[in-house]
Design a protein around this motif. Structure first.
Motif, PDB file in Angstrom:
ATOM      1  N   MET A  87       0.834  -1.210   0.000  1.00 23.29           N
ATOM      2  CA  MET A  87       0.000   0.000   0.000  1.00 23.29           C
ATOM      3  C   MET A  87       0.863   1.252   0.000  1.00 23.29           C
ATOM      4  SD  MET A  87      -3.409  -0.792   2.315  1.00 23.29           S
ATOM      5  CE  MET A  87      -2.529  -0.871   3.868  1.00 23.29           C
ATOM      6  N   ILE A  88       1.954   1.230   0.763  1.00 24.62           N
ATOM      7  CA  ILE A  88       2.873   2.381   0.779  1.00 24.62           C
ATOM      8  C   ILE A  88       3.483   2.585  -0.605  1.00 24.62           C
ATOM      9  CG2 ILE A  88       5.090   3.217   1.646  1.00 24.62           C
ATOM     10  CD1 ILE A  88       4.398   2.005   4.350  1.00 24.62           C
ATOM     11  N   GLU A  89       3.942   1.498  -1.217  1.00 29.55           N
ATOM     12  CA  GLU A  89       4.598   1.595  -2.524  1.00 29.55           C
ATOM     13  C   GLU A  89       3.644   2.118  -3.594  1.00 29.55           C
ATOM     14  OE1 GLU A  89       7.810  -2.067  -1.899  1.00 29.55           O
ATOM     15  OE2 GLU A  89       5.979  -2.376  -3.086  1.00 29.55           O
TER      16      GLU A  89
ATOM     17  N   LEU B 282       1.280   9.680  -1.396  1.00 31.52           N
ATOM     18  CA  LEU B 282       2.100   9.721  -0.188  1.00 31.52           C
ATOM     19  C   LEU B 282       3.420  10.379  -0.566  1.00 31.52           C
ATOM     20  CD1 LEU B 282       2.334   8.933   2.789  1.00 31.52           C
ATOM     21  CD2 LEU B 282       3.228   6.704   2.075  1.00 31.52           C
ATOM     22  N   LYS B 283       3.633  11.560   0.006  1.00 34.64           N
ATOM     23  CA  LYS B 283       4.803  12.363  -0.367  1.00 34.64           C
ATOM     24  C   LYS B 283       5.848  12.347   0.751  1.00 34.64           C
ATOM     25  CE  LYS B 283       1.971  15.469  -3.215  1.00 34.64           C
ATOM     26  NZ  LYS B 283       0.738  14.692  -3.065  1.00 34.64           N
ATOM     27  N   PRO B 284       7.103  12.680   0.429  1.00 30.25           N
ATOM     28  CA  PRO B 284       8.173  12.675   1.436  1.00 30.25           C
ATOM     29  C   PRO B 284       7.797  13.464   2.690  1.00 30.25           C
ATOM     30  CG  PRO B 284       9.105  12.999  -0.736  1.00 30.25           C
ATOM     31  CD  PRO B 284       7.608  13.046  -0.912  1.00 30.25           C
ATOM     32  N   GLY B 285       8.097  12.870   3.851  1.00 29.14           N
ATOM     33  CA  GLY B 285       7.803  13.521   5.122  1.00 29.14           C
ATOM     34  C   GLY B 285       6.343  13.489   5.519  1.00 29.14           C
ATOM     35  N   GLY B 286       5.529  12.764   4.764  1.00 32.69           N
ATOM     36  CA  GLY B 286       4.085  12.733   5.021  1.00 32.69           C
ATOM     37  C   GLY B 286       3.703  11.883   6.221  1.00 32.69           C
ATOM     38  N   THR B 287       2.396  11.878   6.495  1.00 31.67           N
ATOM     39  CA  THR B 287       1.859  11.115   7.631  1.00 31.67           C
ATOM     40  C   THR B 287       0.926  10.022   7.121  1.00 31.67           C
ATOM     41  OG1 THR B 287       1.973  13.023   9.118  1.00 31.67           O
ATOM     42  CG2 THR B 287       0.493  11.226   9.750  1.00 31.67           C
ATOM     43  N   ILE B 288       1.195   8.804   7.538  1.00 36.26           N
ATOM     44  CA  ILE B 288       0.329   7.669   7.208  1.00 36.26           C
ATOM     45  C   ILE B 288      -0.752   7.562   8.270  1.00 36.26           C
ATOM     46  CG2 ILE B 288       0.227   5.157   7.033  1.00 36.26           C
ATOM     47  CD1 ILE B 288       3.150   5.261   6.042  1.00 36.26           C
TER      48      ILE B 288
ATOM     49  N   ALA C 242       3.875   5.656  -5.642  1.00 32.55           N
ATOM     50  CA  ALA C 242       3.891   5.671  -7.106  1.00 32.55           C
ATOM     51  C   ALA C 242       2.787   6.556  -7.673  1.00 32.55           C
ATOM     52  CB  ALA C 242       3.748   4.246  -7.638  1.00 32.55           C
ATOM     53  N   GLU C 243       1.660   6.623  -6.972  1.00 31.57           N
ATOM     54  CA  GLU C 243       0.532   7.439  -7.443  1.00 31.57           C
ATOM     55  C   GLU C 243       0.606   8.875  -6.949  1.00 31.57           C
ATOM     56  OE1 GLU C 243      -2.874   5.272  -6.084  1.00 31.57           O
ATOM     57  OE2 GLU C 243      -2.754   3.761  -7.700  1.00 31.57           O
ATOM     58  N   GLY C 244       1.662   9.195  -6.185  1.00 33.55           N
ATOM     59  CA  GLY C 244       1.836  10.556  -5.697  1.00 33.55           C
ATOM     60  C   GLY C 244       0.929  10.935  -4.548  1.00 33.55           C
TER      61      GLY C 244
ATOM     62  N   PRO D 139      -2.399  18.063   7.187  1.00 32.53           N
ATOM     63  CA  PRO D 139      -1.718  18.337   5.910  1.00 32.53           C
ATOM     64  C   PRO D 139      -0.710  17.235   5.567  1.00 32.53           C
ATOM     65  CG  PRO D 139      -1.700  20.271   7.339  1.00 32.53           C
ATOM     66  CD  PRO D 139      -2.165  19.121   8.176  1.00 32.53           C
ATOM     67  N   ASN D 140      -0.551  16.998   4.273  1.00 33.47           N
ATOM     68  CA  ASN D 140       0.416  16.020   3.763  1.00 33.47           C
ATOM     69  C   ASN D 140       0.249  14.652   4.445  1.00 33.47           C
ATOM     70  OD1 ASN D 140       2.501  15.005   2.217  1.00 33.47           O
ATOM     71  ND2 ASN D 140       4.129  15.743   3.572  1.00 33.47           N
ATOM     72  N   SER D 141      -1.004  14.201   4.524  1.00 38.04           N
ATOM     73  CA  SER D 141      -1.287  12.890   5.107  1.00 38.04           C
ATOM     74  C   SER D 141      -2.059  12.049   4.099  1.00 38.04           C
ATOM     75  CB  SER D 141      -2.099  13.027   6.397  1.00 38.04           C
ATOM     76  OG  SER D 141      -3.397  13.534   6.131  1.00 38.04           O
ATOM     77  N   TYR D 142      -2.035  10.740   4.316  1.00 39.00           N
ATOM     78  CA  TYR D 142      -2.762   9.839   3.421  1.00 39.00           C
ATOM     79  C   TYR D 142      -3.371   8.700   4.223  1.00 39.00           C
ATOM     80  CZ  TYR D 142      -3.896   6.628  -0.354  1.00 39.00           C
ATOM     81  OH  TYR D 142      -4.562   5.792  -1.219  1.00 39.00           O
ATOM     82  N   HIS D 143      -4.671   8.485   4.010  1.00 38.46           N
ATOM     83  CA  HIS D 143      -5.406   7.409   4.666  1.00 38.46           C
ATOM     84  C   HIS D 143      -5.267   6.144   3.823  1.00 38.46           C
ATOM     85  CE1 HIS D 143      -9.582   5.701   6.030  1.00 38.46           C
ATOM     86  NE2 HIS D 143      -8.574   5.078   6.599  1.00 38.46           N
ATOM     87  N   MET D 144      -4.577   5.142   4.323  1.00 37.38           N
ATOM     88  CA  MET D 144      -4.328   3.927   3.555  1.00 37.38           C
ATOM     89  C   MET D 144      -5.611   3.137   3.261  1.00 37.38           C
ATOM     90  SD  MET D 144      -1.264   3.516   2.608  1.00 37.38           S
ATOM     91  CE  MET D 144       0.308   4.321   2.851  1.00 37.38           C
TER      92      MET D 144
END
Length: 453
Positions: free
Chosen positions: A51-53, A61-67, A57-59, A140-145
């Motif tokens: 899921m992280i990968e 989850l960006k560097p320094g982001g929060t999962i 790849a889809e942009g 900000p800069n977070s992504y819900h898996m």
């Protein structure tokens, strides 16, 4: 040299281990895909990293982001490993039914853990699904898996778990048995295996209190099927997108008690210290055993490690409190008490007032009386009440002058049935001495509780 670059490179290629004792009554070979050999001690490491990968790849989850993820613990562990290596932060939302050990492990890996109530609808703002979704919008800069609807979940098992099992069995697998939760493991693995051999049977194991089984059988989402259960890591109160029910051949439901007992049996008889879902998976297989033949090769997926459940299914007291552990003897009842729970007693030269204070402090009605370490009698709330009411000065009297008969002393292995015969209207407790010489006491209440009453 064979040196891994980081912990993530150790995920996968877990062993397939033959079961010998528990399944000896079955006509076929049964092997367990033991995925607690993954670095995070569960099969969820596979899909977490996938899921992280995919998110990278889809942009999304960006560097320094929060999962951000709603997890019972195992997916969180896999995500935490990925976050450590790749430089992300983690916030995990879980439910109050999950074992404390799971939350503690996630915190140890640097994650923030938020605990939500279990017994609410998925759409409720307090549910762990809703809280995870809300946080991903607010931070900000977070992504819900979202492991439930994220198809990278099942893709991980299509790419790794399925191929590993096919290779390890030389393509001879005939049945796949797996507990059903997010749907990723069973669907992804089955998709690959059925591409190799459409004749492979896929059996899903569900929890009572989950709606998955009825949905599989009828296509209906019936919320009347949903109620609280103790089993962890499988069963759902909605249908995740990861499911493709068309590749599953059968569903069977296992009770909380049956899954817990079978997990303990796996540890004692096969040396496999597994989690709740492994016990339930194997119990589900045993329920479907009449469909098996001599040349079948069954693979059961054992998701995680028993260390996550030490305070629950591997704790005698927890099991007894829920009626999951069969109580047969005086010893069994005592073993279900907290470690260090000592006998409350008084010496014959103490005052009646001291005994009353102990009764009040520990909320007990009767206390054995000792002299020089030996039981010489007892003292009870009912026996003292009328005497003290008539003469308050008796509080200062020495207990030895007001002794009631001593409680019967029985063997430490006396059966529950025999214990009942000692407990009468006049006698409310029975005592015994363990191998170390320590006295223990059992009351009518203890026996009633052990009998499920």
């Amino acid at each position: 040299m064979d040196i891994k670059n980081n912990i993530l490179e150790t995920i996968g290629n877990t062993p397939l281990i033959r079961l010998n004792r528990i399944t000896k009554e079955l006509p076929c070979t049964v092997a367990a895909k033991v995925d607690y050999f993954n670095p995070g001690n569960s099969i969820k490491d596979r899909m977490a990293i996938k899921m992280i990968e995919v998110a990278e790849a889809e942009g999304k989850l960006k560097p320094g982001g929060t999962i951000i993820e709603g997890t019972s613990g195992n997916t969180g562990m896999g995500l935490a490993l990925g976050a450590i290596v790749k430089g992300y932060q983690c916030i995990f939302v879980t439910t109050d039914k999950q074992s404390k050990e799971k939350a503690d492990v996630l915190k140890a890996m640097g994650a923030e853990v938020i605990v939500c109530p279990t017994n609410v609808e998925p759409e409720d703002p307090q549910s762990y699904y809703s809280v995870a979704a809300r946080l991903s919008k607010e931070i900000p800069n977070s992504y819900h898996m979202n492991q439930y609807d994220n198809l990278a979940n099942r893709l991980a098992h299509y790419e790794t778990t399925g191929p590993e099992i096919w290779k390890q069995t030389d393509g001879k697998i005939t049945h796949l048995v797996c507990t059903a939760g997010t749907g990723g493991t069973i669907t992804g693995t089955a998709m690959y295996l059925k591409e190799q051999n459409p004749g492979i049977k896929v059996w899903a194991v569900d929890a009572y209190g989950s709606l998955l089984t009825k949905y599989f059988n009828t296509g209906e989402i019936d919320m009347n099927e949903v109620y609280p259960y103790f089993s962890e890591g499988f069963g759902e109160d909605f249908i995740p997108r990861n499911y493709d029910m068309s590749i599953i051949d059968a569903f069977t439901q296992v009770t909380d008690k049956e899954g817990a007992i079978m997990a303990r049996k796996l540890a004692k008889e096969e040396g496999l210290f597994c989690g709740y879902s492994a016990g339930s998976c194997l119990k589900g297989l045993m329920q479907l055993k009449d469909s098996l033949k001599k040349d079948d090769l069954v693979v059961c997926i054992f998701h995680d490690h028993g260390s996550r459940y030490v305070a629950k299914i591997y704790n005698d007291q927890w099991m007894m409190e829920r009626g999951f552990l069969e109580v047969k003897t005086f010893r069994d009842i005592i073993s279900g008490r907290p470690v260090g729970n000592k006998l409350i007693s008084v010496e014959s030269n103490q005052t009646v007032g001291a005994a009353v204070e102990l009764m009040r402090k520990y909320d007990i009605e009767m206390i054995p009386v000792l002299k020089d370490g030996e039981i010489i009698g007892s003292i009870s709330e009912s026996g003292l009440f009328q005497k003290i009411f008539s003469n308050p000065d008796l509080k200062h009297e020495v207990i030895g002058n007001l002794l009631e008969p001593a409680f019967p002393i029985v063997n430490f292995n006396t059966s529950l049935e025999k214990l009942k015969s000692f407990l009468t209207r006049e006698n409310g407790a029975v005592m015994s001495r363990d191998e170390a010489g320590n006295y223990h006491i059992i009351t009518k209440y203890d026996v009633l509780q052990a009998l499920g009453g």
